[in-house]
Design an enzyme around this catalytic site. Structure first.
Site, PDB file in Angstrom:
ATOM      1  N   ARG A  91       0.887  -1.639  -0.112  1.00 25.13           N
ATOM      2  CA  ARG A  91       0.136   0.221   0.066  1.00 25.13           C
ATOM      3  C   ARG A  91       1.210   1.386   0.057  1.00 25.13           C
ATOM      4  NH1 ARG A  91      -5.205  -1.272   3.828  1.00 25.13           N
ATOM      5  NH2 ARG A  91      -3.698  -1.984   5.230  1.00 25.13           N
ATOM      6  N   GLN A  92       2.371   1.327   0.266  1.00 28.69           N
ATOM      7  CA  GLN A  92       3.092   2.239  -0.060  1.00 28.69           C
ATOM      8  C   GLN A  92       3.967   2.044  -1.109  1.00 28.69           C
ATOM      9  OE1 GLN A  92       5.489   2.805   3.733  1.00 28.69           O
ATOM     10  NE2 GLN A  92       4.299   1.339   4.589  1.00 28.69           N
ATOM     11  N   HIS A 124      -2.558  -5.493  -3.051  1.00 30.19           N
ATOM     12  CA  HIS A 124      -2.728  -4.315  -2.960  1.00 30.19           C
ATOM     13  C   HIS A 124      -2.460  -3.561  -5.033  1.00 30.19           C
ATOM     14  CE1 HIS A 124      -5.377  -1.602  -1.386  1.00 30.19           C
ATOM     15  NE2 HIS A 124      -4.939  -0.522  -2.082  1.00 30.19           N
ATOM     16  N   ASP A 161     -16.532   0.168  -2.387  1.00 29.31           N
ATOM     17  CA  ASP A 161     -16.104   1.152  -3.329  1.00 29.31           C
ATOM     18  C   ASP A 161     -15.391   0.721  -4.910  1.00 29.31           C
ATOM     19  OD1 ASP A 161     -13.219  -0.018  -3.255  1.00 29.31           O
ATOM     20  OD2 ASP A 161     -12.879   1.290  -1.171  1.00 29.31           O
ATOM     21  N   LYS A 184     -17.621   5.207  -1.976  1.00 30.63           N
ATOM     22  CA  LYS A 184     -16.704   5.272  -0.262  1.00 30.63           C
ATOM     23  C   LYS A 184     -16.149   6.618  -0.378  1.00 30.63           C
ATOM     24  CE  LYS A 184     -12.765   3.063   1.003  1.00 30.63           C
ATOM     25  NZ  LYS A 184     -11.761   2.172   0.947  1.00 30.63           N
ATOM     26  N   ARG A 186     -13.242   7.996   2.255  1.00 29.05           N
ATOM     27  CA  ARG A 186     -12.214   8.271   3.206  1.00 29.05           C
ATOM     28  C   ARG A 186     -12.359   9.399   3.896  1.00 29.05           C
ATOM     29  NH1 ARG A 186      -9.791   4.483   6.235  1.00 29.05           N
ATOM     30  NH2 ARG A 186     -10.007   2.575   4.656  1.00 29.05           N
TER      31      ARG A 186
HETATM   32  C1  R5P Z   1      -8.388  -0.026   0.177  1.00 28.33           C
HETATM   33  O1  R5P Z   1      -8.646   0.692  -0.721  1.00 28.33           O
HETATM   34  C2  R5P Z   1      -8.637  -1.502   0.794  1.00 28.33           C
HETATM   35  O2  R5P Z   1      -9.240  -2.076  -0.918  1.00 28.33           O
HETATM   36  C3  R5P Z   1     -10.005  -1.336   1.556  1.00 28.33           C
HETATM   37  O3  R5P Z   1     -11.194  -1.012   1.318  1.00 28.33           O
HETATM   38  C4  R5P Z   1      -9.238  -0.948   2.666  1.00 28.33           C
HETATM   39  O4  R5P Z   1      -8.101  -1.394   2.766  1.00 28.33           O
HETATM   40  C5  R5P Z   1      -9.590  -1.255   4.323  1.00 28.33           C
HETATM   41  O5  R5P Z   1      -9.355  -0.721   4.943  1.00 28.33           O
HETATM   42  P1  R5P Z   1     -10.041  -0.482   6.300  1.00 28.33           P
HETATM   43  O6  R5P Z   1     -10.955  -2.086   6.979  1.00 28.33           O
HETATM   44  O7  R5P Z   1      -9.709  -0.100   7.923  1.00 28.33           O
HETATM   45  O8  R5P Z   1     -11.591   0.142   6.522  1.00 28.33           O
END
Ligand code: R5P
Length: 286
Positions: A91-92, A124, A161, A184, A186
């Protein structure tokens, strides 16, 4: 071929060896009193193609992977394939602010020093694999999840999302039901806002799918929205059940009826195995 199971992924490694009908060796991994990793591959000689199955998350598992690469190489491995069910730092994958490292690239470059091939599962960002100079492939867990939920009374598949929409599409294809995605936004590391689904969900048995559940914030917000829309039941499935902090308790307290994830991270709800998909990719030689 020999499969070596690191401490993060013993069950998957054992299953993989069983499917491939090859020898399984479990790494004996412990911790020194100061917390450092000690591992040993208890085998005299490994003059064969070796598959190491080990996560690179959290950091202690990454260190164990480095040590297992070295141990198997010293025992004479002809080649080393690293199966990384959950690739940490994916993710980074880019620099958001000046002065940051390109973490995913750093990991890939270090991991490939003693590695001939890499297999990841629902990494990811697939782009990360371009940092490996050796062959690297990502396996999609959608087939395993879709097959698991076929004939289990699911009426529609929803992604929380747009990023998970393709996954929802693939999984819904295996089940043979419609799919949709929610929107979604954030708000913070743990909070998200989700807008209602466009499909009519009232009275429907819905399956929400995502790649990762970390804090559970995304799934809980999606469930609240769907409950307001009058769904009959909510099943949730993801590939990687990271479940940080009290995520499992928070999810248990939500309107979810069932929660499952794949065995890329082994935990109490990781009942969907991706080992057959890994075996398939290895047999095909990708
Ligand atoms: C986001 O891009 C991912 O696909 C997940 O939706 C996200 O990492 C979920 O994170 P959390 O459970 O902290 O909301």
């Amino acid at each position: 071929m020999i499969v070596v199971g690191g401490s993060s992924s013993r069950d998957m490694a054992k299953e993989l060896a069983m499917i491939l009908k090859c020898r399984y060796v479990q790494a004996a991994t412990t911790r020194f009193p100061d917390g450092e990793c000690y591992t040993r591959v208890d085998d005299d000689v490994m003059d064969d193609h070796v598959i190491i199955v080990q996560n690179t998350y959290p950091d202690e598992n990454l260190v164990e992977m480095f040590l297992l690469q070295d141990a198997t190489k010293r025992l004479g491995a002809k080649s080393i394939t690293c199966v990384i069910p959950y690739f940490g730092y994916a993710r980074q994958d880019r620099i958001f602010k000046p002065g940051e490292p390109e973490s995913a690239k750093v990991m890939a470059q270090r991991l490939e020093i003693l590695c001939d091939r890499v297999l990841t599962i629902d990494i990811h960002k697939e782009d990360v694999l371009r940092w490996f100079k050796c062959p690297a492939k990502d396996i999609k867990a959608s087939k395993a999840i879709g097959q698991y939920f076929r004939d289990r009374g699911i009426d529609m598949v929803l992604a929380p999302d747009i990023g998970a929409a393709q996954r929802a599409k693939e999984i819904s294809g295996f089940i043979g039901v419609p799919f949709d995605h929610l929107e979604k936004v954030r708000l913070s590391g743990t909070e998200v806002r989700i807008t209602p689904a466009k499909l009519d969900c009232a009275g429907k048995h819905v399956l929400i799918v995502d790649d990762i559940i970390a804090t559970g914030g995304t799934i809980i917000a999606a469930c609240e929205q769907l409950t307001n829309q009058g769904v009959a039941s909510i099943s949730v499935a993801c590939t990687h059940g990271v479940f940080s902090k009290s995520a499992l308790e928070r999810l248990a307290g939500s309107t979810i009826d069932s929660l499952l994830c794949c065995n890329t991270l082994e935990n109490e709800v990781s009942n969907i195995s991706v080992a057959p998909l890994v075996a398939e990719a290895i047999r095909e030689g990708w």
